[in-house]
Each structure stands twice: as structure tokens, then as C-alpha cells.
Design a protein around this motif. Structure first.
Motif, PDB file in Angstrom:
ATOM      1  N   ALA A 104       0.830  -1.211   0.000  1.00  0.00           N
ATOM      2  CA  ALA A 104       0.000   0.000   0.000  1.00  0.00           C
ATOM      3  C   ALA A 104       0.859   1.254   0.000  1.00  0.00           C
ATOM      4  O   ALA A 104       0.393   2.334  -0.373  1.00  0.00           O
ATOM      5  CB  ALA A 104      -0.930   0.006   1.209  1.00  0.00           C
ATOM      6  N   GLU A 105       2.124   1.134   0.419  1.00  0.00           N
ATOM      7  CA  GLU A 105       3.006   2.292   0.522  1.00  0.00           C
ATOM      8  C   GLU A 105       3.981   2.413  -0.646  1.00  0.00           C
ATOM      9  O   GLU A 105       4.682   3.428  -0.756  1.00  0.00           O
ATOM     10  CB  GLU A 105       3.792   2.230   1.837  1.00  0.00           C
ATOM     11  CG  GLU A 105       2.924   2.250   3.089  1.00  0.00           C
ATOM     12  CD  GLU A 105       2.095   3.514   3.207  1.00  0.00           C
ATOM     13  OE1 GLU A 105       2.552   4.563   2.705  1.00  0.00           O
ATOM     14  OE2 GLU A 105       1.004   3.457   3.788  1.00  0.00           O
ATOM     15  N   THR A 154      -1.177  -1.051  -8.144  1.00  0.00           N
ATOM     16  CA  THR A 154      -0.387  -1.500  -7.011  1.00  0.00           C
ATOM     17  C   THR A 154       0.987  -1.953  -7.495  1.00  0.00           C
ATOM     18  O   THR A 154       1.096  -2.600  -8.541  1.00  0.00           O
ATOM     19  CB  THR A 154      -1.091  -2.662  -6.289  1.00  0.00           C
ATOM     20  OG1 THR A 154      -2.367  -2.222  -5.826  1.00  0.00           O
ATOM     21  CG2 THR A 154      -0.278  -3.144  -5.104  1.00  0.00           C
ATOM     22  N   TYR A 155       2.005  -1.610  -6.720  1.00  0.00           N
ATOM     23  CA  TYR A 155       3.378  -2.001  -7.043  1.00  0.00           C
ATOM     24  C   TYR A 155       3.896  -2.927  -5.948  1.00  0.00           C
ATOM     25  O   TYR A 155       3.722  -2.654  -4.755  1.00  0.00           O
ATOM     26  CB  TYR A 155       4.270  -0.771  -7.164  1.00  0.00           C
ATOM     27  CG  TYR A 155       3.785   0.201  -8.211  1.00  0.00           C
ATOM     28  CD1 TYR A 155       3.986  -0.045  -9.566  1.00  0.00           C
ATOM     29  CD2 TYR A 155       3.101   1.365  -7.848  1.00  0.00           C
ATOM     30  CE1 TYR A 155       3.531   0.835 -10.532  1.00  0.00           C
ATOM     31  CE2 TYR A 155       2.647   2.257  -8.814  1.00  0.00           C
ATOM     32  CZ  TYR A 155       2.864   1.982 -10.149  1.00  0.00           C
ATOM     33  OH  TYR A 155       2.406   2.860 -11.100  1.00  0.00           O
ATOM     34  N   CYS A 205      14.136   3.677   1.021  1.00  0.00           N
ATOM     35  CA  CYS A 205      12.700   3.726   0.702  1.00  0.00           C
ATOM     36  C   CYS A 205      12.071   4.958   1.360  1.00  0.00           C
ATOM     37  O   CYS A 205      12.019   5.048   2.591  1.00  0.00           O
ATOM     38  CB  CYS A 205      12.003   2.458   1.174  1.00  0.00           C
ATOM     39  SG  CYS A 205      10.228   2.453   0.837  1.00  0.00           S
ATOM     40  N   PRO A 206      11.558   5.906   0.588  1.00  0.00           N
ATOM     41  CA  PRO A 206      11.053   7.161   1.171  1.00  0.00           C
ATOM     42  C   PRO A 206       9.684   7.047   1.823  1.00  0.00           C
ATOM     43  O   PRO A 206       9.285   7.938   2.581  1.00  0.00           O
ATOM     44  CB  PRO A 206      10.998   8.101  -0.035  1.00  0.00           C
ATOM     45  CG  PRO A 206      10.748   7.197  -1.200  1.00  0.00           C
ATOM     46  CD  PRO A 206      11.499   5.929  -0.889  1.00  0.00           C
ATOM     47  N   THR A 207       8.954   5.973   1.534  1.00  0.00           N
ATOM     48  CA  THR A 207       7.583   5.858   2.046  1.00  0.00           C
ATOM     49  C   THR A 207       7.451   4.841   3.175  1.00  0.00           C
ATOM     50  O   THR A 207       6.359   4.668   3.713  1.00  0.00           O
ATOM     51  CB  THR A 207       6.625   5.460   0.915  1.00  0.00           C
ATOM     52  OG1 THR A 207       6.994   4.168   0.408  1.00  0.00           O
ATOM     53  CG2 THR A 207       6.656   6.478  -0.211  1.00  0.00           C
ATOM     54  N   GLY A 208       8.538   4.156   3.506  1.00  0.00           N
ATOM     55  CA  GLY A 208       8.448   3.127   4.549  1.00  0.00           C
ATOM     56  C   GLY A 208       7.792   1.858   4.079  1.00  0.00           C
ATOM     57  O   GLY A 208       7.281   1.075   4.896  1.00  0.00           O
ATOM     58  N   TYR A 223       4.409  -9.925   3.040  1.00  0.00           N
ATOM     59  CA  TYR A 223       3.753  -8.754   2.448  1.00  0.00           C
ATOM     60  C   TYR A 223       2.529  -8.320   3.253  1.00  0.00           C
ATOM     61  O   TYR A 223       1.740  -9.152   3.713  1.00  0.00           O
ATOM     62  CB  TYR A 223       3.349  -9.067   1.007  1.00  0.00           C
ATOM     63  CG  TYR A 223       4.535  -9.219   0.091  1.00  0.00           C
ATOM     64  CD1 TYR A 223       4.966  -8.147  -0.694  1.00  0.00           C
ATOM     65  CD2 TYR A 223       5.257 -10.405   0.033  1.00  0.00           C
ATOM     66  CE1 TYR A 223       6.074  -8.267  -1.510  1.00  0.00           C
ATOM     67  CE2 TYR A 223       6.373 -10.529  -0.777  1.00  0.00           C
ATOM     68  CZ  TYR A 223       6.772  -9.460  -1.555  1.00  0.00           C
ATOM     69  OH  TYR A 223       7.871  -9.577  -2.354  1.00  0.00           O
ATOM     70  N   LYS A 224       2.394  -7.014   3.377  1.00  0.00           N
ATOM     71  CA  LYS A 224       1.239  -6.397   4.022  1.00  0.00           C
ATOM     72  C   LYS A 224       0.361  -5.759   2.959  1.00  0.00           C
ATOM     73  O   LYS A 224       0.853  -5.245   1.959  1.00  0.00           O
ATOM     74  CB  LYS A 224       1.715  -5.339   5.025  1.00  0.00           C
ATOM     75  CG  LYS A 224       0.622  -4.705   5.864  1.00  0.00           C
ATOM     76  CD  LYS A 224       1.231  -3.763   6.887  1.00  0.00           C
ATOM     77  CE  LYS A 224       0.154  -3.141   7.773  1.00  0.00           C
ATOM     78  NZ  LYS A 224       0.746  -2.242   8.801  1.00  0.00           N
TER      79      LYS A 224
END
Length: 281
Positions: A11-12, A63-64, A147-150, A186-187
Motif C-alpha cells: 500500500a506504501e 499497485t506495485y 525507501c522514502p515511504t516506509g 507482504y502487508k
């Protein structure tokens, strides 16, 4: 004993490719004896980002999903390697470059396709969790650091602790059918491997068709509730996390002032976006 795990929150992930670039920057042209031969400049994607588009206009999302070596506890490559691939006590899998020369057979042993063949050095290669950095005292791999978004999180935990984390955060393996006990989990994976039903609810209000907020939406299959939602101020709803191929379902929309209606929905392999659903006619 605490072992390394990687949690990927899809999601991030925004597809910035910082993780991919960090991996390239670390390994291309750099040799780490005992850990890795240099990664080729072209062709290898030790960290590879998958893309999935769901839905249709006007409700579409993308989604990536970053993928890499899963550092499995029951790794087929370790069995195939017969000493050339090492499973460390801290959970990390290492393909020993000096022992794996000419071992092209190791590449095919990975069901995830996460092992790459280095033609120049004649060795199979993986993302090694940046073990050479962790062994020097780094607190996290470079892909996590950049990773800038966590979206990526490296966790050191015992198997029992990780089991509790996985349960609490609803973590999943990307390919549970392989049953290799991966240490990359994976979340919010439903954004990639599940489908949704979405739509817009309208109502006849004083002779004018307007968006209807606070309408209740429920999706049933053979009497079983698959999911529910409440429309927002734009009359929109989404019921997510549905299994592809759920088949024929019934969607019921109801509102205390404007009544209810039901429509049939066929859920196959793709998400379903319904046309305007009007109440009060």
C-alpha cells in the motif's frame, strides 16, 4: 535466536525504484568476497517491482509489489546447491560465489525466479539481504534505508516474535503455494492478488438525481456475506479483498429514506466497477 525478515507494505510502494537503484549502486562493479561477485550492469533485477492495475474507469488503482530473494527457511536452492548455497543462522541465504562457479542448475531451483545467472563470472546470484553490510554493523539493508515511504521494513526477531507480528499485521507470502517458508512477507497484499466491487449510489432527491451518502452496501454469495461498505459523500463505495473467481453474487444497496435494490454481480478474475445505482425511483 533473532533472524532477519523483510516486510513489504504494498500500500506504501509508489514505484519510485529507489530500492532497485540502491541495489544496483551497491553491487554493480563491486565484488564482496564470500558474499557476491559484481552484479552485471544490465539484465539483472535482484529487486524487481511488479505492477498490477485493477478496476475500470472511473475507479482504477495501481499497485506495485517489490520482489526479491525470499531467504526461505526451506529453500530449494540450498538443497540444490549442496554446499554452494548457505542458509545462515540469522535467516539469510548466501550463494557463495567461490563455490557456485558453473552451477547454472541453481538458477532453475528457485520457484520465484529470484536467482540470476551472471554470464561473465559464471555464477548464480541473488539479493543477499546486504549481508556484507549487516555483518559490518549496518542496522538495515540499503533498500530499506532508501525507501522514502516506509514500504520496506527489515525486522530482526525470533521465529515466535515474527509469528506474532505476522498475525497482528496480517502478513502474507506472495506465493504461498510454493510453501518454502519465505522470510519476505507482504502487508496489504489484497491490493495485488484480490479483486474489488465498486460503484456509485445515487438517489432521486426532490426530483433531482444526487449522490447518496450513508447508503449501506452488502455483497452476498449463496447467502454468505463476502463484504460490506457505506457510501461516502460522493455516493461511492468499494468492497475489496474478494477472491477472484467468486462467481455469481448479489449486491444489495439500502438507505433508510430511499429504500433498497439488489443487482447481480459476476466476479471473475478482474475487479468489477458498476454503473450508477439509483434508489428512490
Amino acid at each position: 535466536m533473532k533472524k532477519w525478515n523483510l516486510v513489504v507494505d504494498v500500500a506504501e510502494c509508489t514505484n519510485c525504484n529507489n530500492c532497485f537503484i540502491a541495489c544496483k549502486d551497491e553491487y554493480v562493479g563491486n565484488e564482496f568476497p564470500g558474499y557476491s561477485a559484481p552484479q552485471p550492469l544490465h539484465g539483472h533485477k535482484w529487486i524487481n517491482i511488479l505492477k498490477k492495475e485493477r478496476g475500470a474507469y472511473p475507479t482504477v488503482d495501481i499497485t506495485y509489489v517489490p520482489t526479491m530473494c525470499n531467504h526461505c527457511d526451506d529453500a530449494p536452492c540450498v538443497k540444490q546447491g549442496n554446499g554452494a548455497v548457505i542458509k545462515r543462522k540469522d535467516g539469510i541465504v548466501i550463494i557463495a560465489p567461490e563455490k557456485a562457479v558453473n552451477r547454472h542448475d541453481i538458477v532453475a531451483s528457485c520457484p520465484y525466479g529470484a536467482i540470476w545467472w551472471n554470464e561473465e563470472h559464471k555464477v548464480p546470484q541473488i539479493w543477499s539481504f546486504d549481508a556484507h553490510l549487516l555483518d559490518r554493523g549496518w542496522q538495515q539493508p540499503r533498500c530499506v534505508q532508501t525507501c522514502p515511504t516506509g514500504a520496506l521494513k527489515a525486522i530482526q526477531a525470533t521465529d515466535e516474535e515474527m509469528g506474532e507480528i505476522a498475525k497482528a499485521e496480517k502478513l502474507e507470502a506472495l506465493h504461498p503455494e510454493f510453501d518454502t517458508k519465505p522470510r519476505v512477507l507482504y502487508k496489504n497484499l489484497h491490493l495485488y492478488n484480490r479483486v474489488f466491487v465498486a460503484g456509485e449510489v445515487l438517489a432521486q432527491i426532490n426530483g433531482v438525481t444526487e449522490c447518496l451518502a450513508e447508503a449501506r452496501v452488502a455483497l452476498h454469495s449463496s447467502g454468505e456475506l463476502l463484504g460490506s461498505a457505506v457510501t461516502d459523500e460522493f455516493g461511492e463505495f468499494r468492497i475489496d479483498g474478494l477472491q477472484p473467481g467468486s462467481g455469481a453474487c448479489e449486491l444489495t444497496v439500502s438507505h433508510t429514506m430511499y429504500g433498497s435494490r439488489s443487482v447481480s454481480v459476476l466476479i471473475e478474475q478482474e475487479s468489477v466497477v458498476l454503473k450508477e445505482l439509483i434508489l428512490g425511483l
